[in-house]
Design an enzyme around this catalytic site. Structure first.
Site, PDB file in Angstrom:
ATOM      1  CD  GLU A   1      68.086  36.900  10.710  1.00 25.95           C
ATOM      2  OE1 GLU A   1      67.876  35.784  11.102  1.00 25.95           O
ATOM      3  OE2 GLU A   1      67.800  37.979  11.544  1.00 25.95           O
TER       4      GLU A   1
ATOM      5  CG  HIS B   1      76.455  44.268  14.491  1.00 28.10           C
ATOM      6  ND1 HIS B   1      76.493  42.608  14.787  1.00 28.10           N
ATOM      7  CD2 HIS B   1      75.214  44.479  14.462  1.00 28.10           C
ATOM      8  CE1 HIS B   1      75.360  42.422  15.207  1.00 28.10           C
ATOM      9  NE2 HIS B   1      74.435  43.526  15.033  1.00 28.10           N
TER      10      HIS B   1
END
Ligand SMILES: Cc1ncc(C[n+]2csc(CCOP(=O)(O)OP(=O)(O)O)c2C)c(N)n1
Lengths: 327, 345
Positions: free
Chosen positions: B61, B131
């Site tokens: 990322e 999440h």
């Protein structure tokens, strides 16, 4: 010692190294004595051959990305000396308008796109520029300069892998000066674990070279860049070199009584001064005389002096504009 | 002209129309070209533009964000998609230290930085602690980033289009539970104006402010509040930064009562920001203390009853509003926003 490049070319490179050396020395002197440049400076004195050798092998529309020790790269790529000095003095005429300081130099006209004081931060950015070049099908290349400490950051490995997998025209240039601030490489890397082996494990070819010989750097980079332009994927060059001054600031370490490295070690490296290497080669070939060198020196010193004078006379950024240019 | 689309279809249409008009746009991120295509939001773009312009990335990322920044610096318009916005934490160096500060710190020599990042918030179905966070408030803290949190299908499309036209770094936070919501969406590629809040429902008794999924919850609450004759005004923040202070404060001044509801923790968050705004600018008009509603002050638990208790919802907004208006809960029926979300993720 490597062979003389074309003498005209080698003279150009030596003059460029001298210009960077003198600019840095004079800036360091003012920095120390005046206390007017309020921006932490990381001088590249002693490492000029890397910047000049690499940028000497590039075209104007190739792009470079740098880090905290960026003055050398900025000037070698054609950055504006007056803009650099004014930036250090925090003036509106600085290349970054007084918003960036020593570690955030940029000059879009000559392809100095971004420099940053966060270790490894601009490495992937160079990879991304190379991605854009590949998408456009052109021949431009991107170079990322970084120090040996960047091999301690994760982002370098993400970047090497991506560049390799996608065959991108990016040159990873490590300036290995053996220290991360005051920590020697021996305490940061298990002996035998060479950077070059890590790089090759990603499928990126590379070499370790004498970073104090501008001819060696110039030639190695020219070869690597030719490969990049042929679309053969990324390359890595590790330049072994040494910084003469303290990590950040204008002093020699011995002036500050630091003990992490010895004065003997420094003087050993100073005997391998990249400028002296190149000058000797040119003089041996009778391509350069003392008079010409002295004339360069005088011109350069005058240029630096007038840049400093101009910076001091330049206006400060207007405080009422502090919020301008965020978006 | 408009017709009804889901939020996800609207995202997809916005992306396709933006890409049709601008060849410099490309899309990358883990899974953007999978057959699942980011819950279907990139299916059409993959079909139309292929892997030249929409391509997968390894799990990296931070570097990927830097790579997008580098491509943007050379004239591309990259869009990065994170299947869960939490993965963006690994990209904070690039997002915050570089992209957000780019234009300011490079001054006159800065090249434009048109970077767009989409991050999806997982919610429900036990997404758990790592999440289901929503980074809109965290990212909104930093000058230089534009942070969007669309609540409706129309804005899902309009903000995608607007972001892909702007010359600055923009983050779009989407809530997974909004993806199936339906609403009118223009056929034309009309950008939503950025930096504007929207009054989604007018009312005179109390203001409910929120963004993203909480706007939908607030609309359900506003409906329920009618049972007691309370007319609630619902303000959709839409753009977290730059915040439309005027629209928000105008509503607070009009109604004199404020419930802020956020899809985030209250502490140091967007809800605190809106509450401060009310205190600084609307104190004289306030008839009751400001009420904040957000996540329970703990990481998101997985087990269904715990998860149910974790999130603020229409009924919690309704109850808080009743209390502020001095009304009892007696005789009230509380509706729930219909949750059509199914597993596996
Ligand atoms: C992410 C990050 N961590 C720590 C630092 C602090 N820091 C600044 S320079 C430096 C050492 C850098 O060493 P190297 O990369 O070898 O470059 P050199 O200074 O030797 O040229 C460190 C640790 C930083 N700037 N960024």
């Amino acid at each position: 010692m490597s062979n003389l490049l074309d003498p005209t070319e080698e003279k150009r490179l030596l003059r460029s190294m001298l210009r960077i050396r003198r600019a840095e020395e004079i800036i360091a002197h003012h920095y120390k004595t005046e206390q007017q440049m309020r921006t932490p400076t990381h001088f590249g004195i002693g490492q000029e051959a890397v910047a000049v050798g690499v940028c000497g092998a590039l075209q104007q529309d190739d792009v470079i990305f740098s880090h905290h020790r960026c003055h050398t790269h900025y000037l070698a790529k054609g950055g504006d000396l007056a803009g650099l000095v004014a930036e250090l003095y925090g003036r509106a005429t600085g290349c970054s308008g007084g918003r960036g300081g020593s570690v955030h130099l940029a000059d879009r006209k000559v392809g100095v796109v971004a420099t940053s004081a966060i270790l490894g931060e601009t490495v992937p950015v160079a990879v991304g520029s190379a991605l854009a070049f590949k998408m456009d099908g052109g021949k431009r290349v991107a170079v990322t300069f970084f120090g040996d400490a960047v091999f301690e950051e994760g982002v370098i490995y993400e970047s090497l892998n991506y560049a390799a997998v996608n065959g991108l025209p990016v040159l990873f240039c490590c300036e290995n000066n053996l220290y991360s601030t005051e920590t020697p490489l021996s305490l940061r890397r298990k002996s035998g674990s060479e950077f070059i082996d890590r790089v090759r494990s990603f499928g990126v070819p590379g070499e370790v070279i004498d970073g104090n010989d501008v001819g060696v750097v110039r030639e190695a980079v020219a070869n690597a860049v030719a490969r990049l332009r042929r679309g053969e994927g990324p390359a890595y060059i590790e330049c072994l070199t040494y910084r003469w001054r303290e990590h950040v600031g204008p002093l020699f370490d011995y002036e500050a009584n630091r003990t992490y490295r010895t004065r003997d070690e420094l003087e050993d490296w100073m005997r391998r001064d990249p400028l002296a290497v190149s000058k000797k080669r040119l003089m041996n070939a009778s391509a350069l005389g003392d008079a010409e060198y002295e004339a360069w020196l005088a011109d350069i010193d005058a240029e630096v002096a007038s840049a400093i004078e101009a910076a001091k006379a330049a206006p400060w950024p207007e405080v009422r504009l502090i919020l301008e240019g965020v978006l | 002209m408009s017709r009804t689309l889901t939020y996800c279809q609207a995202l997809s249409e916005g992306l396709v129309q933006a890409m049709e008009r601008d060849e410099s746009i490309f899309v990358t991120g883990i899974g953007v070209d999978y057959s699942s295509a980011v819950f279907g939001s990139t299916t059409e773009a993959v079909r139309k533009f292929g892997k030249e312009r929409i391509f997968d990335a390894p799990a990296m990322e931070n570097a990927l964000t830097g790579i997008a920044i580098g491509a943007a610096a050379m004239g591309k318009r990259p869009l990065i998609v994170h299947l869960r916005n939490d993965f963006m934490f690994l990209a904070f160096d690039q997002m915050i230290n570089l992209a957000a500060k780019w234009k300011y710190m490079y001054g006159p020599n800065a090249v434009p930085m048109p970077l767009v990042v989409r991050g999806i918030v997982g919610r429900g179905w036990g997404q758990g602690a790592t999440h289901s966070q929503s980074l809109h408030g965290v990212l909104g803290h930093f000058p230089g980033l534009t942070v969007l949190a669309p609540a409706t299908p129309a804005d899902a499309k309009g903000m995608t289009i607007a972001a892909l036209q702007a010359d600055r770094p923009i983050v779009i936070i989407e809530n997974r539970r909004l993806y199936d919501i339906k609403g009118p969406v223009d056929i034309e590629p009309n950008p939503t104006p950025l930096g504007r809040a929207f009054v989604r429902r007018e009312g005179s008794d109390i203001t409910i402010v929120g963004c993203s999924i909480m706007v939908q919850e607030a609309l359900v609450a506003a409906q329920d509040l009618q049972q007691k004759g309370i007319a609630a005004e619902v303000v959709d923040i839409a753009t977290v930064r730059p915040l439309d202070v005027d629209t928000i404060t105008a509503s607070i001044r009009k109604t004199g009562r404020l419930v802020v509801v956020d899809t985030d923790w209250e502490f140091c968050g967007l809800a605190a920001e809106i509450a401060a705004l009310a205190a600084e600018r609307c104190l004289k008009q306030l008839k009751a203390p400001v009420c904040r509603l957000g996540f329970a002050d703990c990481p998101a638990p997985v087990s269904a009853p715990l998860e149910e208790a974790f999130y603020p919802k229409a009924s919690s907004i309704t109850k808080a509003s009743l209390a502020l208006c001095g009304e009892s809960e007696e005789g009230m029926t509380f509706s729930a926003h219909v949750d059509t979300f199914k597993g596996p993720y």
